[in-house]
Design a protein around this motif. Structure first.
Motif, PDB file in Angstrom:
ATOM      1  N   CYS A 113       0.882  -1.380  -0.050  1.00 26.43           N
ATOM      2  CA  CYS A 113      -0.072   0.058  -0.021  1.00 26.43           C
ATOM      3  C   CYS A 113       0.954   1.215  -0.121  1.00 26.43           C
ATOM      4  CB  CYS A 113      -0.822   0.073   1.137  1.00 26.43           C
ATOM      5  SG  CYS A 113      -2.331  -1.539   0.959  1.00 26.43           S
TER       6      CYS A 113
ATOM      7  N   THR B 262      -4.894   6.803   6.577  1.00 29.84           N
ATOM      8  CA  THR B 262      -4.940   6.021   5.205  1.00 29.84           C
ATOM      9  C   THR B 262      -4.376   4.710   4.765  1.00 29.84           C
ATOM     10  OG1 THR B 262      -4.436   8.415   4.047  1.00 29.84           O
ATOM     11  CG2 THR B 262      -4.355   6.480   2.758  1.00 29.84           C
TER      12      THR B 262
ATOM     13  N   ASP C  39      -6.496   1.365   3.966  1.00 27.71           N
ATOM     14  CA  ASP C  39      -6.202   0.703   2.711  1.00 27.71           C
ATOM     15  C   ASP C  39      -5.985  -0.789   3.229  1.00 27.71           C
ATOM     16  OD1 ASP C  39      -6.124   2.935   1.092  1.00 27.71           O
ATOM     17  OD2 ASP C  39      -4.021   3.308   1.087  1.00 27.71           O
TER      18      ASP C  39
END
Length: 250
Positions: free
Chosen positions: A23, A41, A45
């Motif tokens: 990621c 984030t 993910d």
């Protein structure tokens, strides 16, 4: 991302760390530099907890697969220093896998005929990134701009702006000489030692703010008090009226 996918299992056995690396690679440039997704984030993910993501990032650093990159990149998009995520560079060369060669039949020896990396140092295929990757020259220019902005933030913009004392403060020679003259002090009495002690005293008092001219006024008063105390420290005890004449408050 192809680099992260092609890493041998023996290089990174932790499956969760590999997921975080994959990621993270999605936000890096074509050379693996400048990835700065936030921990939130990466949590969205990967589906891992934020604490786990941070632990796996530390593990990836320990393995030498990622290193802190140019932190000025995050400053371009995020003004607040305390909200900027860490910028990471992926160590593509360290974890590079030798590109598969074709056999005598002309077929690739790679899995499913896919070549995961390129040979002879050729640039890898570019990856799309929301980080808006910049050239090295642009990154250097951004670093210089951010450094200049940080320097200017430490300096008062004009004589009317009030600010707390800081270690890099340099009093205006003209303003200081004017205050010394008003206080009846010699021009050369503002020694580096006195100024350093003055700044050291007020740096700790962050609640005290003043303008540049106001700090020069305070500095002149500080010097006058220090000189008065110094001149009487070796003399015999004076009557109360004489103490006042020395400018020392009882």
């Amino acid at each position: 991302m192809s680099w992260a996918l092609s890493l041998p299992v023996k290089t990174l056995k932790d499956s969760s760390a590999r997921h975080v690396l994959l990621c993270l690679a999605n936000y890096a440039g074509s050379n693996g530099a400048g990835a700065f997704p936030s921990a939130k984030t990466l949590t969205d993910d990967t589906g891992l907890s934020e604490r786990t993501v941070r632990i796996k990032l530390d593990l990836l650093e320990e393995c030498g697969l990622i290193v802190p990159g140019n932190q000025a990149l995050a400053a371009v998009y995020i003004d607040r220093h305390d909200r900027r995520p860490v910028v990471y560079d992926l160590m593509i060369k360290r974890g590079a896998v030798v590109a598969p060669r074709e056999d005598a039949t002309g077929c690739s020896l790679g899995q499913n005929g896919v070549q995961p990396t390129t040979e002879r140092g050729a640039a890898t295929a570019p990856n799309t990134s929301i980080n808006h990757q910049l050239t090295e020259q642009q990154q250097r220019e951004i670093s210089e701009v951010v450094a200049e902005q940080d320097r200017q933030a430490l300096e008062p913009q004009d004589d009317r702006q009030r600010f707390p004392m800081f270690a890099e403060f340099v009093p205006s020679p003209e303003a200081l000489q004017a205050q010394l003259k008003i206080a009846g002090l010699p021009e050369d009495c503002a020694t580096d030692d006195l100024i350093a002690r003055f700044k050291g005293f007020f740096v700790a008092k962050t609640a005290v703010v003043d303008s540049a001219a106001g700090w020069c006024f305070k500095l002149a008063g500080w010097i006058k008090r220090e000189r008065a105390l110094g001149s009487t420290s070796t003399e015999e005890e004076l009557p109360a009226g004489d103490w006042a004449s020395k400018g020392v408050r009882l």
